[in-house]
Design a protein around this motif. Structure first.
Motif, PDB file in Angstrom:
ATOM      1  N   ALA A  66       0.818  -1.213   0.000  1.00 21.30           N
ATOM      2  CA  ALA A  66       0.000   0.000   0.000  1.00 21.30           C
ATOM      3  C   ALA A  66       0.854   1.267   0.000  1.00 21.30           C
ATOM      4  N   LYS A  67       2.143   1.149   0.320  1.00 22.75           N
ATOM      5  CA  LYS A  67       3.015   2.323   0.377  1.00 22.75           C
ATOM      6  C   LYS A  67       3.100   2.984  -0.995  1.00 22.75           C
ATOM      7  N   SER A  68       3.126   4.316  -1.010  1.00 27.22           N
ATOM      8  CA  SER A  68       3.100   5.052  -2.270  1.00 27.22           C
ATOM      9  C   SER A  68       4.286   4.711  -3.168  1.00 27.22           C
ATOM     10  N   ALA A  69       5.436   4.411  -2.568  1.00 28.27           N
ATOM     11  CA  ALA A  69       6.629   4.144  -3.359  1.00 28.27           C
ATOM     12  C   ALA A  69       6.541   2.837  -4.136  1.00 28.27           C
ATOM     13  N   CYS A  70       5.693   1.918  -3.679  1.00 32.14           N
ATOM     14  CA  CYS A  70       5.599   0.607  -4.351  1.00 32.14           C
ATOM     15  C   CYS A  70       4.162   0.102  -4.367  1.00 32.14           C
ATOM     16  N   ALA A  71       3.197   1.005  -4.387  1.00 31.57           N
ATOM     17  CA  ALA A  71       1.783   0.622  -4.322  1.00 31.57           C
ATOM     18  C   ALA A  71       1.406  -0.316  -5.463  1.00 31.57           C
ATOM     19  N   GLY A  72       0.709  -1.397  -5.104  1.00 28.97           N
ATOM     20  CA  GLY A  72       0.263  -2.361  -6.085  1.00 28.97           C
ATOM     21  C   GLY A  72       1.240  -3.486  -6.340  1.00 28.97           C
ATOM     22  N   LYS A  73       2.505  -3.325  -5.939  1.00 30.17           N
ATOM     23  CA  LYS A  73       3.496  -4.384  -6.111  1.00 30.17           C
ATOM     24  C   LYS A  73       3.327  -5.430  -4.999  1.00 30.17           C
ATOM     25  N   TRP A  74       3.915  -6.589  -5.203  1.00 30.95           N
ATOM     26  CA  TRP A  74       3.756  -7.704  -4.272  1.00 30.95           C
ATOM     27  C   TRP A  74       5.069  -8.048  -3.595  1.00 30.95           C
ATOM     28  N   TYR A  75       4.944  -8.519  -2.342  1.00 34.15           N
ATOM     29  CA  TYR A  75       6.150  -8.874  -1.580  1.00 34.15           C
ATOM     30  C   TYR A  75       5.752  -9.813  -0.445  1.00 34.15           C
ATOM     31  N   LEU A  76       6.760 -10.318   0.250  1.00 36.19           N
ATOM     32  CA  LEU A  76       6.501 -11.112   1.447  1.00 36.19           C
ATOM     33  C   LEU A  76       6.036 -10.202   2.577  1.00 36.19           C
ATOM     34  N   PRO A  77       5.319 -10.737   3.569  1.00 35.66           N
ATOM     35  CA  PRO A  77       5.018  -9.945   4.764  1.00 35.66           C
ATOM     36  C   PRO A  77       6.328  -9.556   5.450  1.00 35.66           C
ATOM     37  N   ALA A  78       6.566  -8.266   5.580  1.00 35.33           N
ATOM     38  CA  ALA A  78       7.854  -7.805   6.105  1.00 35.33           C
ATOM     39  C   ALA A  78       7.723  -6.390   6.624  1.00 35.33           C
ATOM     40  N   THR A 134      -8.583  -9.046   2.510  1.00 36.53           N
ATOM     41  CA  THR A 134      -9.122  -8.865   1.161  1.00 36.53           C
ATOM     42  C   THR A 134      -9.046  -7.390   0.788  1.00 36.53           C
ATOM     43  N   PRO A 135      -9.240  -7.031  -0.497  1.00 35.74           N
ATOM     44  CA  PRO A 135      -9.223  -5.618  -0.889  1.00 35.74           C
ATOM     45  C   PRO A 135     -10.229  -4.774  -0.112  1.00 35.74           C
ATOM     46  N   ALA A 136     -11.308  -5.385   0.356  1.00 29.05           N
ATOM     47  CA  ALA A 136     -12.306  -4.633   1.129  1.00 29.05           C
ATOM     48  C   ALA A 136     -11.751  -4.193   2.475  1.00 29.05           C
ATOM     49  N   ARG A 137     -10.687  -4.839   2.937  1.00 27.23           N
ATOM     50  CA  ARG A 137     -10.078  -4.498   4.234  1.00 27.23           C
ATOM     51  C   ARG A 137      -8.735  -3.811   4.064  1.00 27.23           C
ATOM     52  N   ALA A 138      -8.483  -3.251   2.889  1.00 26.68           N
ATOM     53  CA  ALA A 138      -7.213  -2.578   2.625  1.00 26.68           C
ATOM     54  C   ALA A 138      -6.989  -1.436   3.611  1.00 26.68           C
ATOM     55  N   ASP A 139      -5.752  -1.245   4.012  1.00 24.39           N
ATOM     56  CA  ASP A 139      -5.403  -0.152   4.921  1.00 24.39           C
ATOM     57  C   ASP A 139      -3.993   0.325   4.589  1.00 24.39           C
ATOM     58  N   ALA A 140      -3.405   1.123   5.478  1.00 24.59           N
ATOM     59  CA  ALA A 140      -2.077   1.684   5.227  1.00 24.59           C
ATOM     60  C   ALA A 140      -0.985   0.622   5.239  1.00 24.59           C
ATOM     61  N   GLU A 141      -1.274  -0.546   5.831  1.00 23.44           N
ATOM     62  CA  GLU A 141      -0.277  -1.605   5.907  1.00 23.44           C
ATOM     63  C   GLU A 141      -0.178  -2.398   4.609  1.00 23.44           C
ATOM     64  N   SER A 142      -1.315  -2.685   3.979  1.00 23.26           N
ATOM     65  CA  SER A 142      -1.320  -3.457   2.735  1.00 23.26           C
ATOM     66  C   SER A 142      -2.677  -3.337   2.062  1.00 23.26           C
ATOM     67  N   LEU A 143      -2.722  -3.680   0.774  1.00 24.87           N
ATOM     68  CA  LEU A 143      -3.977  -3.646   0.030  1.00 24.87           C
ATOM     69  C   LEU A 143      -4.728  -4.967   0.135  1.00 24.87           C
ATOM     70  N   GLN A 153       5.410 -14.596 -11.196  1.00 26.51           N
ATOM     71  CA  GLN A 153       4.457 -14.141 -12.205  1.00 26.51           C
ATOM     72  C   GLN A 153       3.776 -12.826 -11.815  1.00 26.51           C
ATOM     73  N   LEU A 154       3.962 -12.386 -10.581  1.00 24.77           N
ATOM     74  CA  LEU A 154       3.350 -11.151 -10.113  1.00 24.77           C
ATOM     75  C   LEU A 154       4.284  -9.962 -10.338  1.00 24.77           C
ATOM     76  N   PRO A 155       3.747  -8.735 -10.386  1.00 24.73           N
ATOM     77  CA  PRO A 155       4.619  -7.551 -10.376  1.00 24.73           C
ATOM     78  C   PRO A 155       5.203  -7.375  -8.970  1.00 24.73           C
ATOM     79  N   LEU A 156       6.474  -7.676  -8.817  1.00 25.54           N
ATOM     80  CA  LEU A 156       7.098  -7.723  -7.495  1.00 25.54           C
ATOM     81  C   LEU A 156       7.751  -6.401  -7.128  1.00 25.54           C
ATOM     82  N   ARG A 157       7.740  -6.110  -5.846  1.00 26.53           N
ATOM     83  CA  ARG A 157       8.473  -4.946  -5.344  1.00 26.53           C
ATOM     84  C   ARG A 157       9.973  -5.138  -5.540  1.00 26.53           C
ATOM     85  N   ALA A 158      10.424  -6.363  -5.345  1.00 23.04           N
ATOM     86  CA  ALA A 158      11.832  -6.717  -5.564  1.00 23.04           C
ATOM     87  C   ALA A 158      11.910  -8.230  -5.726  1.00 23.04           C
ATOM     88  N   THR A 159      12.865  -8.670  -6.511  1.00 23.10           N
ATOM     89  CA  THR A 159      12.981 -10.109  -6.777  1.00 23.10           C
ATOM     90  C   THR A 159      13.816 -10.838  -5.731  1.00 23.10           C
TER      91      THR A 159
END
Length: 210
Positions: A66-78, A134-143, A153-159
């Motif tokens: 959800a962070k503006s710098a990488c919004a929409g990208k995917w990553y591990l919980p971290a 789920t997207p219905a519960r999106a907040d500042a932590e994650s979408l 196969q996902l658009p990743l924040r980093a590989t």
């Protein structure tokens, strides 16, 4: 290391002043320069925790940022550990905030460092409860969070997460593996890393510690 019940933990502090004195005695430049400061969260030291969760289908739990710098990208919980927070508590907190799931940490998988001031502790874990975000519960932590079979196969924040997933999968499928390992369950203001190198001689099958 575990602390015996009823006994205070032993604190071994090789302070910055001690390090500089030792370096001077050996004719070496002082570590970190003459004006080095003690490591302190979050001012001069960054500690990051991350979790790799695999389900019964060998899918990995991923988070959409959800962070503006990488919004929409995917990553591990971290995320970053807070001052006076144990590594385990930080990992479980970040996991629940970003995915909605509670979990049990199973082992410390990888420890990484950069420039002596940035450390990442990567755990494996098993989900024990909660509700997947789920997207219905999106907040500042994650979408949102979801289980993914092929994270590449996902658009990743980093590989850099891909080798971690492969290590977790290899550990899960291995018939023989090292025992589970967890950090000491208490907060600490000092960070001590000890490198132990071992070799195994084929002729005797004995392990030698260097």
């Amino acid at each position: 290391l575990p602390v015996e019940e009823g006994r205070e933990p032993l604190l071994c502090d090789f302070s910055v002043a001690d390090q500089q004195a030792a370096a001077e005695a050996q004719g070496a430049p002082p570590p970190g320069g003459a004006n080095a400061t003690p490591p302190r969260l979050p001012e001069t030291l960054t500690i990051v925790v991350a979790c790799v969760l695999l389900n019964e289908h060998d899918e990995v739990l991923m988070v959409q940022e959800a962070k503006s710098a990488c919004a929409g990208k995917w990553y591990l919980p971290a995320g970053r550990a807070n001052p006076h927070e144990t590594l385990s508590a930080a990992a479980l907190r970040e996991l629940e905030e970003e995915t909605g799931l509670q979990a049990r940490l199973t082992t410390l998988l990888v420890v990484e460092s950069a420039a002596g001031r940035w450390f990442r502790y990567v755990f494996t874990a098993e989900a024990t409860g909660g509700e997947l975000k789920t997207p219905a519960r999106a907040d500042a932590e994650s979408l949102q969070a979801k289980w993914v079979a092929e994270p590449e196969q996902l658009p990743l924040r980093a590989t850099d997460l891909l080798p971690l997933v492969e290590q977790a999968r290899a550990r899960k499928s291995a018939s023989r593996r090292h025992p589970d390992l967890m950090p000491a369950p208490r907060p600490h203001t000092l960070n001590l890393l000890r490198l132990v190198a071992v070799i195994k001689r084929r002729s005797t099958n004995r392990v030698h510690v260097l």
